[in-house]
Design an enzyme around this catalytic site. Structure first.
Site, PDB file in Angstrom:
ATOM      1  N   ASP A  10       0.858  -1.188   0.000  1.00 30.67           N
ATOM      2  CA  ASP A  10       0.000   0.000   0.000  1.00 30.67           C
ATOM      3  C   ASP A  10       0.891   1.233   0.000  1.00 30.67           C
ATOM      4  O   ASP A  10       2.072   1.163   0.373  1.00 30.67           O
ATOM      5  CB  ASP A  10      -0.908   0.027   1.247  1.00 30.67           C
ATOM      6  CG  ASP A  10      -1.811   1.256   1.242  1.00 30.67           C
ATOM      7  OD1 ASP A  10      -2.410   1.562   0.194  1.00 30.67           O
ATOM      8  OD2 ASP A  10      -1.902   1.942   2.283  1.00 30.67           O
ATOM      9  N   SER A  11       0.330   2.365  -0.393  1.00 32.54           N
ATOM     10  CA  SER A  11       1.081   3.613  -0.350  1.00 32.54           C
ATOM     11  C   SER A  11       1.486   3.945   1.091  1.00 32.54           C
ATOM     12  O   SER A  11       2.434   4.689   1.302  1.00 32.54           O
ATOM     13  CB  SER A  11       0.231   4.739  -0.930  1.00 32.54           C
ATOM     14  OG  SER A  11      -0.981   4.837  -0.207  1.00 32.54           O
ATOM     15  N   CYS A  73      -4.294  -1.240  -2.293  1.00 33.04           N
ATOM     16  CA  CYS A  73      -4.428   0.207  -2.414  1.00 33.04           C
ATOM     17  C   CYS A  73      -5.227   0.458  -3.693  1.00 33.04           C
ATOM     18  O   CYS A  73      -4.850  -0.031  -4.757  1.00 33.04           O
ATOM     19  CB  CYS A  73      -3.035   0.824  -2.532  1.00 33.04           C
ATOM     20  SG  CYS A  73      -3.029   2.580  -2.919  1.00 33.04           S
ATOM     21  N   ASN A  74      -6.318   1.179  -3.542  1.00 34.00           N
ATOM     22  CA  ASN A  74      -7.169   1.425  -4.717  1.00 34.00           C
ATOM     23  C   ASN A  74      -6.459   2.288  -5.747  1.00 34.00           C
ATOM     24  O   ASN A  74      -6.590   2.080  -6.946  1.00 34.00           O
ATOM     25  CB  ASN A  74      -8.471   2.106  -4.294  1.00 34.00           C
ATOM     26  CG  ASN A  74      -9.395   1.133  -3.615  1.00 34.00           C
ATOM     27  OD1 ASN A  74     -10.209   0.502  -4.245  1.00 34.00           O
ATOM     28  ND2 ASN A  74      -9.245   0.986  -2.300  1.00 34.00           N
ATOM     29  N   GLU A 157      -5.458   9.516   8.987  1.00 38.15           N
ATOM     30  CA  GLU A 157      -4.039   9.498   9.374  1.00 38.15           C
ATOM     31  C   GLU A 157      -3.742  10.487  10.494  1.00 38.15           C
ATOM     32  O   GLU A 157      -2.766  10.319  11.220  1.00 38.15           O
ATOM     33  CB  GLU A 157      -3.163   9.757   8.145  1.00 38.15           C
ATOM     34  CG  GLU A 157      -3.326   8.603   7.167  1.00 38.15           C
ATOM     35  CD  GLU A 157      -2.115   8.343   6.308  1.00 38.15           C
ATOM     36  OE1 GLU A 157      -1.189   9.164   6.294  1.00 38.15           O
ATOM     37  OE2 GLU A 157      -2.122   7.302   5.631  1.00 38.15           O
ATOM     38  N   CYS A 191     -11.407   3.049  -0.980  1.00 37.04           N
ATOM     39  CA  CYS A 191     -10.099   3.486  -0.479  1.00 37.04           C
ATOM     40  C   CYS A 191      -9.867   2.728   0.817  1.00 37.04           C
ATOM     41  O   CYS A 191     -10.784   2.595   1.639  1.00 37.04           O
ATOM     42  CB  CYS A 191     -10.093   4.990  -0.214  1.00 37.04           C
ATOM     43  SG  CYS A 191      -8.585   5.542   0.609  1.00 37.04           S
ATOM     44  N   HIS A 193      -8.442   3.359   3.489  1.00 36.60           N
ATOM     45  CA  HIS A 193      -8.562   4.061   4.773  1.00 36.60           C
ATOM     46  C   HIS A 193     -10.017   4.143   5.260  1.00 36.60           C
ATOM     47  O   HIS A 193     -10.262   4.348   6.441  1.00 36.60           O
ATOM     48  CB  HIS A 193      -8.071   5.504   4.650  1.00 36.60           C
ATOM     49  CG  HIS A 193      -6.591   5.648   4.637  1.00 36.60           C
ATOM     50  ND1 HIS A 193      -5.809   5.120   3.642  1.00 36.60           N
ATOM     51  CD2 HIS A 193      -5.754   6.284   5.500  1.00 36.60           C
ATOM     52  CE1 HIS A 193      -4.543   5.426   3.892  1.00 36.60           C
ATOM     53  NE2 HIS A 193      -4.476   6.123   5.006  1.00 36.60           N
TER      54      HIS A 193
END
Ligand code: DGL
Length: 272
Positions: A10-11, A73-74, A157, A191, A193
């Site tokens: 993932d990023s 990760c989309n 985040e 996403c 998150h």
């Protein structure tokens, strides 16, 4: 020979919501999680940059022994997966595989018999139109309405996801998507998150609308993939262990990862 950990990329942290479900369903395998925290967010970056970064991450996971990498990760799935599968894999590792999170999510929509799907995602995912194109290809009768939610990743985040201030940004985008698509019956949290915002999102979504979080469905689809591809499953090692790497500070990753995983982990730094 069973010697390959499953790679999860993932990023940054978001893919941990997918990792958590995959490991929950299949705890017997070994996993390597890689977060490119030094260069995230990916959601606002151009197609080319996300593709280059994602390819470097995939190559890193291959060099660590992975034979199968999941782009959890989309944004990376939307902007890099197709090119990596079609152009790079045949050249760099013809027997290895890279899978994403968009296709499994779209397959799930088909199984649910949705008529009108709402997609919530980063600017990059929505601009790429990857969900729209994939849905049109597999289920041309399903209507699609999309909404980019650029503030939602920072809310998570910065640990604001369960605070009162988050409601403003959540309500804003939920209202917008339902204004554009009044008959939406299924909403995809596109996403990684967004599952952390689920409690608040649910407050503003009409009750009859189904909300799809990706973690559980991606885990289920991976298990089905292994059933269809025993040749890949037989390469995955069975130590039940997970290693975590980040391109930024391991201390910071360790601390923030707790939001996503509810556990303390050991993290190492790596470079791409
Ligand atoms: N994990 C990314 C996704 O699922 C979002 C975070 C980012 O923008 O880097 O789209």
């Amino acid at each position: 020979m069973r010697n390959a950990p499953i790679g999860i990329f993932d990023s940054g942290y978001g893919g941990l919501t997918v990792f958590k479900h995959i490991r929950g369903l299949m705890p017997e395998y070994d996993y390597i999680y890689l977060g490119d925290n030094a260069r995230n967010p990916y959601g606002t970056r151009s197609f080319d940059v996300v593709y280059q970064y994602t390819l470097q991450a995939v190559e890193k996971l291959f060099s660590m022994g992975c034979e199968l990498v999941i782009l959890a990760c989309n944004t990376a799935s939307a902007k890099a997966l197709r090119t990596i599968q079609q152009k790079d894999l045949p050249r760099i590792a013809p027997h290895k595989r890279v899978l994403g999170v968009i296709r499994p999510s779209v397959e799930e929509i088909g199984e649910l018999k949705s008529r009108h799907v709402g997609i919530l995602g980063t600017v990059g995912t929505i601009k790429s139109q990857s969900y729209l194109l994939e849905i049109q290809k597999l289920f041309p009768d399903i209507k699609v309405t999309a909404e980019a939610c650029p503030m939602w990743v920072p809310l998570v985040e910065n640990r604001e996801y369960d605070k009162p201030g988050a409601d403003y940004f959540i309500r804003q985008h939920i209202n917008r998507i339902f204004e554009k698509g009044k008959s939406i019956d299924t909403l995809i949290l596109g996403c990684t998150h967004y599952p952390l915002l689920l409690d608040k999102i649910s407050n503003y979504v009409p009750e009859k609308v189904m909300i799809l979080s990706q973690g559980a469905l991606v885990a289920k689809k991976l298990q089905q993939y292994f059933n269809r591809h025993p040749e890949m499953e037989k390469r995955c090692s069975l130590g039940g262990c997970a290693r975590f790497y980040t391109t930024e500070s391991p201390e910071r990753f360790k601390e923030t990862a707790q939001i996503f995983l509810d556990e303390t982990i050991e993290v190492e730094r790596t470079e791409l």
